[in-house]
Design a protein around this motif. Structure first.
Motif, mmCIF file in Angstrom:
data_model
loop_
_atom_site.group_PDB
_atom_site.id
_atom_site.type_symbol
_atom_site.label_atom_id
_atom_site.label_comp_id
_atom_site.label_asym_id
_atom_site.label_seq_id
_atom_site.Cartn_x
_atom_site.Cartn_y
_atom_site.Cartn_z
ATOM 1 N N GLY A 110 0.813 -1.211 0.000
ATOM 2 C CA GLY A 110 0.000 0.000 0.000
ATOM 3 C C GLY A 110 0.848 1.263 0.000
ATOM 4 O O GLY A 110 2.075 1.220 0.146
ATOM 5 N N ALA A 111 0.178 2.388 -0.167
ATOM 6 C CA ALA A 111 0.870 3.671 -0.290
ATOM 7 C C ALA A 111 1.648 4.031 0.966
ATOM 8 O O ALA A 111 2.775 4.529 0.883
ATOM 9 C CB ALA A 111 -0.127 4.774 -0.633
ATOM 10 N N GLN A 112 1.076 3.794 2.140
ATOM 11 C CA GLN A 112 1.772 4.156 3.379
ATOM 12 C C GLN A 112 3.046 3.333 3.560
ATOM 13 O O GLN A 112 4.089 3.860 3.932
ATOM 14 C CB GLN A 112 0.851 3.995 4.591
ATOM 15 C CG GLN A 112 1.468 4.489 5.887
ATOM 16 C CD GLN A 112 1.854 5.962 5.852
ATOM 17 O OE1 GLN A 112 1.218 6.796 5.214
ATOM 18 N NE2 GLN A 112 2.942 6.300 6.523
ATOM 19 N N ALA A 113 2.966 2.044 3.291
ATOM 20 C CA ALA A 113 4.157 1.192 3.411
ATOM 21 C C ALA A 113 5.219 1.605 2.394
ATOM 22 O O ALA A 113 6.417 1.620 2.709
ATOM 23 C CB ALA A 113 3.787 -0.283 3.223
ATOM 24 N N THR A 114 4.791 1.965 1.192
ATOM 25 C CA THR A 114 5.733 2.415 0.160
ATOM 26 C C THR A 114 6.394 3.712 0.588
ATOM 27 O O THR A 114 7.609 3.887 0.437
ATOM 28 C CB THR A 114 5.025 2.585 -1.190
ATOM 29 O OG1 THR A 114 4.465 1.331 -1.564
ATOM 30 C CG2 THR A 114 5.975 3.074 -2.267
ATOM 31 N N ARG A 115 5.607 4.630 1.138
ATOM 32 C CA ARG A 115 6.156 5.904 1.634
ATOM 33 C C ARG A 115 7.205 5.637 2.704
ATOM 34 O O ARG A 115 8.312 6.178 2.659
ATOM 35 C CB ARG A 115 5.036 6.782 2.181
ATOM 36 C CG ARG A 115 5.504 8.131 2.699
ATOM 37 C CD ARG A 115 4.320 8.932 3.294
ATOM 38 N NE ARG A 115 4.725 10.259 3.664
ATOM 39 C CZ ARG A 115 5.307 10.575 4.828
ATOM 40 N NH1 ARG A 115 5.568 9.634 5.721
ATOM 41 N NH2 ARG A 115 5.643 11.822 5.088
#
Length: 157
Positions: A110-115
């Motif tokens: 997901g986006a948060q983990a990627t960030r």
């Protein structure tokens, strides 16, 4: 033959990776393409794009992704092919490609983990993260067809 890569000692301002002339050229491109962005912010974007590219080049295949704002800097840099190729060679020993994500593909975790993964990689590479420039992630990873400002995204480039 051994390639000596430019590696920071301690925490380094990523803007130091890009000379003032190139920084100004890229900042002008960013403000031309995105008039809502001020020149000082565009310079900060250039620095964060440089840090992202350097970290990405050192960690290929790690599913790192830029924020939407940092992606503007990456796109501006890629348009200046001579400067971009020289920079990539100097900081990572080879060209750092901008690879599109397929429509409907999601970032691993997901986006948060990627960030979190991306910011950790930038920090581990020794660069300062400018948190204000990382509020949301672009829809791309280490991108044309899936990027936030591509012709296929519905946003104006």
């Amino acid at each position: 033959m051994t390639i000596a890569l430019e590696r920071p000692v301690g925490t380094t301002d990523p803007a130091a990776l890009v000379g003032p002339e190139v920084t100004e050229r890229l900042a002008r491109r960013i403000t031309t393409d995105h008039p809502e962005i001020s020149e000082p912010t565009a310079r900060r974007i250039v620095g964060q794009a440089a840090a992202f590219i350097a970290a990405s080049g050192r960690l290929p295949g790690q599913s790192l992704a830029p924020s939407e704002l940092v992606d503007y800097g990456w796109h501006a840099f890629i348009l200046h092919t001579v400067d971009y190729a020289e920079f990539c060679e100097r900081v990572s020993g080879g060209f750092v490609h901008h690879v599109p994500t397929d429509e409907g593909d999601e970032m691993p975790g997901g986006a948060q983990a990627t960030r979190e993964r991306t910011l950790a990689a930038i920090t581990a590479a020794g660069y300062t993260v400018d948190e204000e420039l990382w509020p949301n992630m672009a829809d791309c990873t280490q991108c044309h067809a899936g990027c936030t400002d591509s012709p296929n995204s519905g946003k104006k480039k």
